[in-house]
Motif scaffolding. Structure first.
Motif, PDB file in Angstrom:
ATOM      1  N   ARG A  11      -5.486 -13.637  -5.749  1.00 40.71           N
ATOM      2  CA  ARG A  11      -6.950 -13.570  -5.899  1.00 40.71           C
ATOM      3  C   ARG A  11      -7.472 -12.291  -6.545  1.00 40.71           C
TER       4      ARG A  11
ATOM      5  N   SER B 126      -8.672  -9.311  -5.211  1.00 41.40           N
ATOM      6  CA  SER B 126      -9.848  -8.556  -4.733  1.00 41.40           C
ATOM      7  C   SER B 126      -9.574  -7.054  -4.760  1.00 41.40           C
TER       8      SER B 126
ATOM      9  N   GLU C 166      -9.138  -2.019   2.796  1.00 45.41           N
ATOM     10  CA  GLU C 166      -8.175  -1.919   1.681  1.00 45.41           C
ATOM     11  C   GLU C 166      -8.919  -1.526   0.409  1.00 45.41           C
TER      12      GLU C 166
HETATM   13  C1  GRF Z   1      -3.935  -7.828   0.508  1.00 44.80           C
HETATM   14  O1  GRF Z   1      -4.214  -8.051   1.869  1.00 44.80           O
HETATM   15  C2  GRF Z   1      -2.807  -6.833   0.347  1.00 44.80           C
HETATM   16  O2  GRF Z   1      -2.760  -5.862   1.367  1.00 44.80           O
HETATM   17  C3  GRF Z   1      -1.587  -7.718   0.457  1.00 44.80           C
HETATM   18  O3  GRF Z   1      -1.962  -8.910  -0.224  1.00 44.80           O
HETATM   19  C4  GRF Z   1      -3.383  -9.062  -0.161  1.00 44.80           C
HETATM   20  C5  GRF Z   1      -3.852  -9.193  -1.586  1.00 44.80           C
HETATM   21  O4  GRF Z   1      -5.208  -9.514  -1.697  1.00 44.80           O
HETATM   22  N1  GRF Z   1      -0.434  -7.066  -0.079  1.00 44.80           N
HETATM   23  P1  GRF Z   1      -5.954  -9.485  -3.104  1.00 44.80           P
HETATM   24  O5  GRF Z   1      -5.152 -10.342  -4.087  1.00 44.80           O
HETATM   25  O6  GRF Z   1      -6.024  -8.062  -3.555  1.00 44.80           O
HETATM   26  O7  GRF Z   1      -7.301 -10.068  -2.833  1.00 44.80           O
END
Ligand code: GRF
Length: 194
Positions: free
Chosen positions: A19, A21, A179
């Motif tokens: 995705r 994000s 994050e």
């Molecule tokens: C995040 O929770 C990251 O910590 C893990 O995968 C997910 C990725 O989410 N490694 P996105 O693709 O950045 O939305």
């Protein structure tokens, strides 16, 4: 290095599988005055990754590369990184273990974000395991990548509290929010020390 707003910025690459994000928040921060980087390349090991659309919309070079297909492809990625003077590779939801020759050739210059307070809960399904173990806190960690899973030196970490009402889904939401805050800061931190 490119000069933006009178400041020299390092080129970085972001590797994704889905995705995107985190990619979005990394790009957003890169446009701020206090960022030390420009997102120069986005590489996905999944053709349909939504993150590739984010990169396209922002006019950032983007590639789908099937990493399962031998060393030749790894070498293709390495040549893209070299050609674009990439100083740091940021894994952001990149669901593929990089081959050790690749990690060694970018030694110390690959980082990752993981949705737990490492060294606890390495690997997949972190939020479900955190709930099952009735933890009071969880969080996320940005760390250097070495040849062992989720085991490299920690760069930044942030905690969130788990309440009785929380589910794996609600924790995912809470953790994702932090994050997005810490990953761009961790990138800046690493780049200042290069
Ligand atoms: C995040 O929770 C990251 O910590 C893990 O995968 C997910 C990725 O989410 N490694 P996105 O693709 O950045 O939305």
């Amino acid at each position: 290095m490119k000069k933006l707003n009178g400041k020299l910025k390092h080129n970085i690459a972001v590797f994704i599988s889905g995705r995107g994000s985190n990619l979005k928040s990394i790009i957003k921060y890169s446009l701020k005055q206090n960022s030390y980087y420009t997102v120069k390349e986005v590489i996905s090991n999944k053709q349909r990754a939504k993150g590739l659309i984010i990169a396209k919309k922002k006019n950032i070079n983007n590639h789908f590369i099937n990493f399962t297909k031998s060393k030749q492809l790894g070498n293709k990625v390495l040549s893209i990184l070299k050609k674009n003077n990439i100083k740091l590779v940021c894994l952001a939801g990149f669901m593929k273990i990089l081959p050790s020759y690749f990690i060694k050739s970018y030694n110390g210059k690959i980082i990752n974000i993981h949705p737990s307070l490492l060294p606890k809960y390495k690997g997949l399904d972190t939020h479900k395991r955190v709930i099952a173990n009735k933890e009071k806190y969880t969080g996320c960690t940005v760390h250097h990548v070495n040849v062992y899973l989720d085991s490299g030196r920690i760069i930044l970490q942030k905690k969130v509290r788990i309440t009785k009402k929380d589910t794996a889904k609600s924790i995912e939401k809470k953790v994702l929010k932090i994050e997005h805050k810490i990953y761009p800061k961790a990138i800046n931190k690493v780049l200042t020390n290069l």
